[in-house]
Design a protein around this motif. Sequence first.
Motif, PDB file in Angstrom:
ATOM      1  N   GLU A  50       0.768  -1.120   0.044  1.00 15.32           N
ATOM      2  CA  GLU A  50       0.118  -0.183  -0.060  1.00 15.32           C
ATOM      3  C   GLU A  50       0.783   1.267   0.025  1.00 15.32           C
ATOM      4  OE1 GLU A  50      -3.385  -1.062   2.576  1.00 15.32           O
ATOM      5  OE2 GLU A  50      -4.208  -1.073   0.714  1.00 15.32           O
ATOM      6  N   GLN A  51       2.168   1.367   0.450  1.00 11.77           N
ATOM      7  CA  GLN A  51       2.881   2.212   0.462  1.00 11.77           C
ATOM      8  C   GLN A  51       3.692   2.518  -0.756  1.00 11.77           C
ATOM      9  OE1 GLN A  51       5.082   2.327   4.093  1.00 11.77           O
ATOM     10  NE2 GLN A  51       3.686   0.678   5.148  1.00 11.77           N
ATOM     11  N   VAL A  52       3.460   1.544  -1.683  1.00 12.64           N
ATOM     12  CA  VAL A  52       4.514   1.668  -3.109  1.00 12.64           C
ATOM     13  C   VAL A  52       3.461   2.671  -3.864  1.00 12.64           C
ATOM     14  CG1 VAL A  52       4.920   0.668  -4.932  1.00 12.64           C
ATOM     15  CG2 VAL A  52       5.293  -0.629  -2.886  1.00 12.64           C
ATOM     16  N   PRO A  53       4.253   3.794  -4.196  1.00 12.36           N
ATOM     17  CA  PRO A  53       3.495   4.864  -4.913  1.00 12.36           C
ATOM     18  C   PRO A  53       3.008   4.244  -6.372  1.00 12.36           C
ATOM     19  CG  PRO A  53       5.811   4.977  -4.948  1.00 12.36           C
ATOM     20  CD  PRO A  53       5.616   4.147  -3.909  1.00 12.36           C
ATOM     21  N   GLY A  54       1.828   4.643  -6.713  1.00 12.43           N
ATOM     22  CA  GLY A  54       1.403   4.423  -7.841  1.00 12.43           C
ATOM     23  C   GLY A  54       0.825   2.860  -8.069  1.00 12.43           C
ATOM     24  N   LEU A  55       0.898   2.067  -6.804  1.00 20.30           N
ATOM     25  CA  LEU A  55       0.232   0.611  -7.018  1.00 20.30           C
ATOM     26  C   LEU A  55      -0.954   0.515  -6.494  1.00 20.30           C
ATOM     27  CD1 LEU A  55       2.583  -2.503  -6.056  1.00 20.30           C
ATOM     28  CD2 LEU A  55      -0.026  -2.542  -5.864  1.00 20.30           C
ATOM     29  N   THR A  56      -1.913   0.097  -7.207  1.00 17.86           N
ATOM     30  CA  THR A  56      -3.513  -0.248  -6.799  1.00 17.86           C
ATOM     31  C   THR A  56      -3.544  -1.759  -6.642  1.00 17.86           C
ATOM     32  OG1 THR A  56      -3.991  -0.524  -9.140  1.00 17.86           O
ATOM     33  CG2 THR A  56      -4.218   1.801  -8.358  1.00 17.86           C
ATOM     34  N   ASP A  57      -4.784  -2.118  -6.281  1.00 22.30           N
ATOM     35  CA  ASP A  57      -5.215  -3.349  -5.995  1.00 22.30           C
ATOM     36  C   ASP A  57      -3.896  -4.206  -5.079  1.00 22.30           C
ATOM     37  OD1 ASP A  57      -7.196  -2.714  -7.733  1.00 22.30           O
ATOM     38  OD2 ASP A  57      -5.972  -3.681  -9.401  1.00 22.30           O
ATOM     39  N   SER A  58      -3.819  -3.502  -4.053  1.00 25.46           N
ATOM     40  CA  SER A  58      -2.524  -4.195  -3.167  1.00 25.46           C
ATOM     41  C   SER A  58      -3.068  -5.319  -2.568  1.00 25.46           C
ATOM     42  CB  SER A  58      -2.023  -3.268  -2.185  1.00 25.46           C
ATOM     43  OG  SER A  58      -3.223  -2.702  -1.319  1.00 25.46           O
ATOM     44  N   GLY A  59      -4.267  -5.656  -2.344  1.00 23.08           N
ATOM     45  CA  GLY A  59      -4.825  -7.061  -1.850  1.00 23.08           C
ATOM     46  C   GLY A  59      -4.932  -8.062  -2.893  1.00 23.08           C
ATOM     47  N   PHE A  60      -4.872  -7.725  -3.947  1.00 27.00           N
ATOM     48  CA  PHE A  60      -4.805  -8.738  -5.239  1.00 27.00           C
ATOM     49  C   PHE A  60      -3.346  -9.046  -5.377  1.00 27.00           C
ATOM     50  CE2 PHE A  60      -4.140 -10.093  -9.453  1.00 27.00           C
ATOM     51  CZ  PHE A  60      -4.628 -11.126  -9.606  1.00 27.00           C
ATOM     52  N   THR A  61      -2.497  -7.891  -5.572  1.00 27.55           N
ATOM     53  CA  THR A  61      -1.383  -8.028  -5.768  1.00 27.55           C
ATOM     54  C   THR A  61      -0.300  -8.885  -4.728  1.00 27.55           C
ATOM     55  OG1 THR A  61      -1.407  -5.612  -6.692  1.00 27.55           O
ATOM     56  CG2 THR A  61       0.919  -6.656  -6.295  1.00 27.55           C
ATOM     57  N   ALA A  62      -0.720  -8.614  -3.510  1.00 24.93           N
ATOM     58  CA  ALA A  62      -0.200  -9.399  -2.539  1.00 24.93           C
ATOM     59  C   ALA A  62      -0.386 -11.011  -2.662  1.00 24.93           C
ATOM     60  CB  ALA A  62      -0.781  -9.137  -1.325  1.00 24.93           C
ATOM     61  N   HIS A  63      -1.735 -11.092  -3.115  1.00 20.60           N
ATOM     62  CA  HIS A  63      -2.099 -12.696  -3.428  1.00 20.60           C
ATOM     63  C   HIS A  63      -1.305 -13.206  -4.587  1.00 20.60           C
ATOM     64  CE1 HIS A  63      -5.448 -13.372  -0.609  1.00 20.60           C
ATOM     65  NE2 HIS A  63      -6.212 -12.613  -1.273  1.00 20.60           N
ATOM     66  N   ALA A  64      -1.093 -12.315  -5.601  1.00 21.18           N
ATOM     67  CA  ALA A  64      -0.423 -12.759  -6.770  1.00 21.18           C
ATOM     68  C   ALA A  64       1.005 -13.084  -6.449  1.00 21.18           C
ATOM     69  CB  ALA A  64      -0.683 -12.013  -7.851  1.00 21.18           C
ATOM     70  N   LEU A  65       1.673 -12.149  -5.872  1.00 21.36           N
ATOM     71  CA  LEU A  65       2.996 -12.310  -5.414  1.00 21.36           C
ATOM     72  C   LEU A  65       3.390 -13.414  -4.513  1.00 21.36           C
ATOM     73  CD1 LEU A  65       3.962  -8.410  -4.982  1.00 21.36           C
ATOM     74  CD2 LEU A  65       4.881 -10.304  -6.836  1.00 21.36           C
ATOM     75  N   LEU A  66       2.428 -13.765  -3.650  1.00 24.08           N
ATOM     76  CA  LEU A  66       2.577 -15.080  -2.617  1.00 24.08           C
ATOM     77  C   LEU A  66       2.377 -16.074  -3.433  1.00 24.08           C
ATOM     78  CD1 LEU A  66       0.804 -13.940   0.584  1.00 24.08           C
ATOM     79  CD2 LEU A  66       3.462 -14.180   0.042  1.00 24.08           C
ATOM     80  N   ALA A  67       1.399 -16.137  -4.440  1.00 23.87           N
ATOM     81  CA  ALA A  67       1.161 -17.135  -5.357  1.00 23.87           C
ATOM     82  C   ALA A  67       2.420 -17.777  -6.315  1.00 23.87           C
ATOM     83  CB  ALA A  67      -0.041 -17.104  -6.538  1.00 23.87           C
ATOM     84  N   ALA A  68       3.383 -16.977  -6.342  1.00 20.95           N
ATOM     85  CA  ALA A  68       4.532 -17.163  -7.106  1.00 20.95           C
ATOM     86  C   ALA A  68       5.508 -18.019  -6.178  1.00 20.95           C
ATOM     87  CB  ALA A  68       5.210 -16.049  -7.665  1.00 20.95           C
ATOM     88  N   THR A  69       5.457 -18.144  -4.857  1.00 23.71           N
ATOM     89  CA  THR A  69       6.139 -18.718  -3.846  1.00 23.71           C
ATOM     90  C   THR A  69       5.462 -19.946  -3.290  1.00 23.71           C
ATOM     91  OG1 THR A  69       5.424 -17.609  -1.826  1.00 23.71           O
ATOM     92  CG2 THR A  69       7.264 -16.588  -3.157  1.00 23.71           C
ATOM     93  N   ARG A  70       4.229 -20.350  -3.816  1.00 25.69           N
ATOM     94  CA  ARG A  70       3.384 -21.720  -3.646  1.00 25.69           C
ATOM     95  C   ARG A  70       4.579 -22.749  -3.439  1.00 25.69           C
ATOM     96  NH1 ARG A  70      -2.316 -21.607  -4.309  1.00 25.69           N
ATOM     97  NH2 ARG A  70      -1.796 -24.085  -3.952  1.00 25.69           N
TER      98      ARG A  70
END
Lengths: 202, 202
Positions: B140-160
């Motif tokens: 949420e503190q990254v400038p210009g980034l939206t959908d931080s909830g989804f983004t978090a899911h997506a990034l975590l998914a890359a470490t499944r």
Amino acid sequence: MPERKSRKDAVRNREAVLAAADALFARRESPEDVTMADVAAAAGVGKGTLFRAFGDRAGLLRALYEARLEPIREAAEAGPPPLGPGTPPQRRVSALLDAILCFKLDNRRLALALEESGNGSPYQAEHYEWWHSLLRAVLEQVPGLTDSGFTAHALLAATRADLVEHLAGHERVPRETARAQLANFATRVLTSGPARELSADD
Amino acid sequence: MPERKSRKDAVRNREAVLAAADALFARRESPEDVTMADVAAAAGVGKGTLFRAFGDRAGLLRALYEARLEPIREAAEAGPPPLGPGTPPQRRVSALLDAILCFKLDNRRLALALEESGNGSPYQAEHYEWWHSLLRAVLEQVPGLTDSGFTAHALLAATRADLVEHLAGHERVPRETARAQLANFATRVLTSGPARELSADD
DNA sequence: GAACATACGGACCCGCGGTCCGTTTTTCAA
DNA sequence: TTGAAAAACGGACCGCGGGTCCGTATGTTC
């Protein structure tokens, strides 16, 4: 001689099982409380028949899944833009991911059943392999993008069935929102400008 | 008086089980051929004891996992940079993801066992919830980034866990390569398009 | 329509997670 | 020290689900 034709009761039963299983997976809350015996009963068939036709549970799931997936697969392989070839890579990646997402939204239970179904990771499934290599190939044409193999994995991971289920089912995210977020995410991955490190291609 | 202290044979056995299970999961190829009876036997304990101590299989897995994870969790919550707070968000996201990846590389079987262990998606697990909300907060503190909830899911998914297992185990990707690819991917997500980049890392 | 091939189906088997309960150990107060 | 209540032990036992087996039924062929 390719294969001798099956007896017609065999094919009839096969269809019946497919239909029954489809219905059951759609109705029941969780895939794992659809038992093989259930499917057999619902299809009006003995368990033996079921297992002879599909080998094992995973086989049944696979058959169902492939049947549903085939149209999309074809559209992606040789269909019109934006899914098919002849689309600018960036756009095509988004289209592919969107198609996968929609597919999983429309077939939540089934996809879930297939991906989590105990035996082995989803990563050895033939259809995963297929999506992955297609996506990788397209990603390879995106200028400035490295690690297309890994990137393909990572993007596909964002469409994993249980994540989709979690978003749509648990977090109640509306379909269009999910699609938009995924598209947005893909765009970010594809249009990152400056971050090239060891790329020497293009 | 919150809880009366356990009998000492109870705690001894608890430890024994934990140790035995740890060893077994590390040794055996696939988590699903570590049976509860195996664990009990290896710990020199009856099945009853095992189940009384941990409730069920998932409980045992959770206990093991949490124990291993705790240090990293603490480091992420209140440790020194780059993992802890007080780190620039982009850098911290990468650090967090890297820590998770390393953790899963070091505990492949265990993570695999926990994530795929039948009951419910990994997304309802407490520890997932924790990582997700932390990551989301940082994003949420990254400038210009939206959908931080989804983004978090997506990034975590890359470490499944199963993806990690696939990469490390099947595709034979070396540890450092995997880490670099994940970092690269994260960077792409964070430093997107029009916003140009402000990464001065490394 | 006989003889052969193929499929049927449900009783059956097996392994696993989980429970139950008679027995053993620990604890603690007298 | 002791004895009895509390807590834990452990392995026989249960239910369930995937997968098999084989005597029987059905379709196929000439």
